[in-house]
Scaffold this active site. Structure first.
Site, PDB file in Angstrom:
ATOM      1  N   ASP A  24      50.431  48.852  46.314  1.00  0.00           N
ATOM      2  CA  ASP A  24      49.624  49.551  45.114  1.00  0.00           C
ATOM      3  C   ASP A  24      50.532  50.084  44.306  1.00  0.00           C
ATOM      4  OD1 ASP A  24      47.442  48.815  46.791  1.00  0.00           O
ATOM      5  OD2 ASP A  24      46.423  50.577  46.887  1.00  0.00           O
ATOM      6  N   ASP A  66      45.198  47.326  44.495  1.00  0.00           N
ATOM      7  CA  ASP A  66      43.942  47.727  44.555  1.00  0.00           C
ATOM      8  C   ASP A  66      43.120  46.859  43.397  1.00  0.00           C
ATOM      9  OD1 ASP A  66      42.566  49.769  46.161  1.00  0.00           O
ATOM     10  OD2 ASP A  66      42.462  51.205  44.592  1.00  0.00           O
ATOM     11  N   HIS A  68      39.267  46.837  42.410  1.00  0.00           N
ATOM     12  CA  HIS A  68      37.766  47.216  42.443  1.00  0.00           C
ATOM     13  C   HIS A  68      37.008  46.886  41.182  1.00  0.00           C
ATOM     14  CE1 HIS A  68      38.555  50.328  45.079  1.00  0.00           C
ATOM     15  NE2 HIS A  68      39.652  50.983  44.353  1.00  0.00           N
ATOM     16  N   HIS A 101      39.473  53.381  38.644  1.00  0.00           N
ATOM     17  CA  HIS A 101      41.073  52.841  38.706  1.00  0.00           C
ATOM     18  C   HIS A 101      41.109  51.572  39.185  1.00  0.00           C
ATOM     19  CE1 HIS A 101      39.895  54.220  42.761  1.00  0.00           C
ATOM     20  NE2 HIS A 101      40.958  53.458  43.278  1.00  0.00           N
ATOM     21  N   LYS A 126      42.585  44.009  47.597  1.00  0.00           N
ATOM     22  CA  LYS A 126      41.812  44.887  48.526  1.00  0.00           C
ATOM     23  C   LYS A 126      40.814  45.909  47.771  1.00  0.00           C
ATOM     24  CE  LYS A 126      45.210  48.540  49.030  1.00  0.00           C
ATOM     25  NZ  LYS A 126      44.455  49.380  48.319  1.00  0.00           N
ATOM     26  N   CYS A 171      46.418  54.718  50.932  1.00  0.00           N
ATOM     27  CA  CYS A 171      46.668  53.316  51.229  1.00  0.00           C
ATOM     28  C   CYS A 171      47.886  53.003  51.977  1.00  0.00           C
ATOM     29  CB  CYS A 171      46.797  52.532  49.939  1.00  0.00           C
ATOM     30  SG  CYS A 171      45.068  52.463  49.161  1.00  0.00           S
TER      31      CYS A 171
HETATM   32  C1  VGL Z   1      44.077  54.492  46.886  1.00  0.00           C
HETATM   33  C2  VGL Z   1      42.724  56.186  46.270  1.00  0.00           C
HETATM   34  C3  VGL Z   1      42.020  55.141  46.065  1.00  0.00           C
HETATM   35  C4  VGL Z   1      45.812  54.184  47.179  1.00  0.00           C
HETATM   36  C5  VGL Z   1      43.333  53.571  46.380  1.00  0.00           C
HETATM   37  O1  VGL Z   1      46.376  53.136  46.692  1.00  0.00           O
HETATM   38  O2  VGL Z   1      46.244  55.088  47.982  1.00  0.00           O
HETATM   39  N1  VGL Z   1      43.993  55.742  46.869  1.00  0.00           N
HETATM   40  N2  VGL Z   1      42.211  53.817  45.951  1.00  0.00           N
HETATM   41 ZN    ZN Z   2      41.153  52.273  45.029  1.00  0.00          ZN
END
Ligand code: VGL
Ligand code: ZN
Length: 224
Positions: A24, A66, A68, A101, A126, A171
Site C-alpha cells: 500500500d 488498497d 475501495h 481513502h 484489496k 495492512c
Molecule cells: C490501511 C487502514 C485502512 C493500511 C488500509 O494500508 O494499512 N489502513 N486501509
Molecule cells: Zn483501506
C-alpha cells in the site's frame, strides 16, 4: 513490545523462491494524503533499494494496492454522524472508521511517484468489497474471500515472504499473520514500515502478536 525491544535477523541471503511484498505505498497513506502515515515517505528509497536487491536475485516482488469503492463501509462518511477515528466494531469493519481513502481510480489510490514501478511482478488489489474491509494482502477481515496473493505465491513456489510498506499495525501486520497461517516463512522488515497507532497501542500489540506467531523481524542491514 516496542521496536527497540526487537531482535533482528542477520545475514539473510535472498533466494529465487523469496518474495518481497510492498504494501500500500499509495498517496493517501503518505504525508499530504487522506490517511497519512507519519514518516511514510521516509521508507520509499529503502524499499526501492531492497526491491532491486530482490530483483537482481531473480526473486519476486509484489505490490498491494488498497482499492475501495466510494460507498465503502470502512469510511466514516458512509455512517451518518460518525467521524474518522471513531471506534466501530462491525462484521469485517473496524476497530475504527477511516477517512475516505484509496478510492478506486483517484489520485490518492495511485502509487507514489518515487516508488520504483519497474520492480513488481504483480499488483494485488484489496478492500474492494464495500461491506467487508481487507487489511491483509491475502484476504478480507472475515477470512472468507482471498485476493489471489496466496495462489500467486504458491504458483511460483515461494516459501519466504518479506514485508515492507504501510501501515505497520494494519495492512502489514494482517498480511504477516495471514502469511503465517498460510504456511509461509514470514519476515517483517521493520525499518521499511511505519505505523498509524490508532487506537493507541496498536503498533506494540501488532509487534507482540507477530512475535508470538513466529514472524521474524529484520531491518535493511539484515541483507548485507
Ligand atoms: C490501511 C487502514 C485502512 C493500511 C488500509 O494500508 O494499512 N489502513 N486501509
Ligand atoms: Zn483501506
Amino acid at each position: 513490545m516496542e521496536i527497540k525491544d526487537l531482535k533482528f535477523e542477520q545475514g539473510i541471503e535472498i533466494r529465487e523462491t523469496d518474495a518481497f511484498l510492498i504494501v500500500d505505498m499509495q498517496y493517501d497513506f503518505l504525508p499530504g494524503g487522506a490517511l497519512a502515515v507519519e514518516g511514510g515517505d521516509d521508507i520509499i528509497e529503502g524499499i526501492n533499494k531492497i526491491g532491486s536487491l530482490f530483483l537482481n536475485k531473480g526473486a519476486s516482488i509484489v505490490q498491494t494496492q488498497d482499492w475501495h469503492p466510494q460507498n465503502d463501509k470502512s469510511f466514516a462518511s458512509n455512517h451518518p454522524g460518525k467521524e474518522p477515528g471513531d471506534e466501530f466494531h462491525g462484521d469485517g469493519i473496524g476497530p475504527v472508521l477511516w477517512p475516505d481513502h484509496c478510492v478506486q481510480g483517484t489520485k490518492g489510490a495511485e502509487f507514489h511517484k518515487d516508488l520504483d514501478k519497474t520492480l513488481a511482478r504483480a499488483i494485488i488489489r484489496k478492500g474492494m468489497d464495500s461491506e467487508v474491509d481487507s487489511y491483509s494482502g491475502f484476504r478480507d477481515q472475515l477470512k472468507k474471500k482471498e485476493t489471489g496473493l496466496r495462489g500467486f505465491l504458491n504458483g511460483l513456489d515461494i516459501k519466504r515472504i518479506f514485508i515492507s510498506g504501510l501501515a505497520l499495525d494494519y495492512c502489514c501486520y494482517y498480511t504477516a499473520i495471514d502469511g503465517i497461517e498460510f504456511g509461509f516463512d514470514v519476515n517483517f522488515i521493520v525499518d521499511l514500515t511505519r505505523g498509524i497507532d490508532d487506537p493507541e497501542g496498536s503498533i506494540s500489540n501488532a509487534l507482540k502478536d507477530m512475535k508470538n506467531k513466529g514472524v521474524k523481524f529484520l531491518n535493511q542491514q539484515s541483507f548485507y
